[in-house]
Motif scaffolding. Structure first.
Motif, PDB file in Angstrom:
ATOM      1  N   HIS A 100     -25.919 -28.609  53.395  1.00  0.00           N
ATOM      2  CA  HIS A 100     -24.563 -28.540  52.968  1.00  0.00           C
ATOM      3  C   HIS A 100     -23.730 -27.670  53.762  1.00  0.00           C
ATOM      4  O   HIS A 100     -22.504 -28.029  54.132  1.00  0.00           O
ATOM      5  N   GLY A 101     -23.957 -26.564  54.106  1.00  0.00           N
ATOM      6  CA  GLY A 101     -23.266 -25.744  55.019  1.00  0.00           C
ATOM      7  C   GLY A 101     -22.914 -26.270  56.290  1.00  0.00           C
ATOM      8  O   GLY A 101     -21.803 -26.161  56.992  1.00  0.00           O
ATOM      9  N   ALA A 102     -23.807 -26.769  57.003  1.00  0.00           N
ATOM     10  CA  ALA A 102     -23.649 -27.655  58.184  1.00  0.00           C
ATOM     11  C   ALA A 102     -22.301 -28.642  57.812  1.00  0.00           C
ATOM     12  O   ALA A 102     -21.489 -28.983  58.724  1.00  0.00           O
ATOM     13  N   PHE A 103     -22.782 -29.487  56.967  1.00  0.00           N
ATOM     14  CA  PHE A 103     -21.637 -30.467  56.632  1.00  0.00           C
ATOM     15  C   PHE A 103     -20.348 -30.038  56.107  1.00  0.00           C
ATOM     16  O   PHE A 103     -19.191 -30.271  56.816  1.00  0.00           O
ATOM     17  N   CYS A 104     -20.178 -28.821  55.566  1.00  0.00           N
ATOM     18  CA  CYS A 104     -19.000 -28.111  55.208  1.00  0.00           C
ATOM     19  C   CYS A 104     -18.020 -27.729  56.208  1.00  0.00           C
ATOM     20  O   CYS A 104     -17.124 -27.913  56.330  1.00  0.00           O
ATOM     21  N   LEU A 105     -19.112 -27.047  57.385  1.00  0.00           N
ATOM     22  CA  LEU A 105     -18.227 -26.749  58.612  1.00  0.00           C
ATOM     23  C   LEU A 105     -17.559 -27.856  59.242  1.00  0.00           C
ATOM     24  O   LEU A 105     -16.641 -27.825  59.877  1.00  0.00           O
ATOM     25  N   ALA A 106     -18.518 -29.068  59.506  1.00  0.00           N
ATOM     26  CA  ALA A 106     -18.064 -30.187  60.167  1.00  0.00           C
ATOM     27  C   ALA A 106     -16.981 -30.987  59.373  1.00  0.00           C
ATOM     28  O   ALA A 106     -16.168 -31.195  60.080  1.00  0.00           O
ATOM     29  N   ALA A 107     -16.943 -31.006  58.068  1.00  0.00           N
ATOM     30  CA  ALA A 107     -15.893 -31.719  57.347  1.00  0.00           C
ATOM     31  C   ALA A 107     -14.613 -30.683  57.285  1.00  0.00           C
ATOM     32  O   ALA A 107     -13.403 -31.224  57.586  1.00  0.00           O
TER      33      ALA A 107
END
Length: 157
Positions: A76-83
């Protein structure tokens, strides 16, 4: 194992002001931890549950369920940064085309309310543009590889 108890525990942990004492006591009862994780995922409140459980020191929470939530938070953290990065690129490109845009929900709300991109569970980027700018905004989105699930422009009009 009680799904009602699991739901009650979930509600105690993810509300705006979690009741940590009551949540800790809830773990004295027969909790269906798999059901608790499933409900947290279905209601998109896993980040809030993780914060509550962390505050309690993960006491009496099964190690396997903890590992599952911790894995989710890494992804989720990786997704949030990418988003957030993608939203920044999109809004910059829209601005370069003269399109006024507002980001809302998801990352924007998490950053504004909790000052933490990972505080909310989301899976998209929400942008608002003026009706007159929709075509230009769609062109920018298309240049980033996005497409509408509602067909072509004539159909949506």
């Amino acid at each position: 194992m009680s799904s009602a108890g699991s739901f009650d525990a979930l509600c105690l942990g993810v509300r705006p002001r979690p009741d940590f004492a009551a949540l800790d006591r809830a773990f004295d009862r027969d909790i269906d931890f798999d059901g608790l994780l499933r409900m947290a995922a279905e209601h998109s409140v896993r980040p809030q549950l993780v914060r509550a459980l962390s505050t309690l020191g993960w006491r009496r929470f099964p190690a396997a369920a903890r590992r599952e939530l911790e894995h989710f938070m890494r992804v989720h953290g990786a997704f949030c940064l990418a988003a957030a990065e993608q939203a920044g690129h999109l809004t910059a490109q829209l601005g370069a085309r003269g399109v006024k845009v507002a980001a809302f929900k998801g990352a924007a709300l998490a950053a504004a309310l909790q000052r933490d991109l990972t505080a909310r569970e989301y899976n998209d980027i929400d942008l608002i543009v003026a009706p007159a700018d929709v075509d230009a905004a769609e062109d920018v989105l298309r240049s980033f590889g996005y497409h509408s699930a509602q067909g072509d422009r004539r159909f949506r009009r």
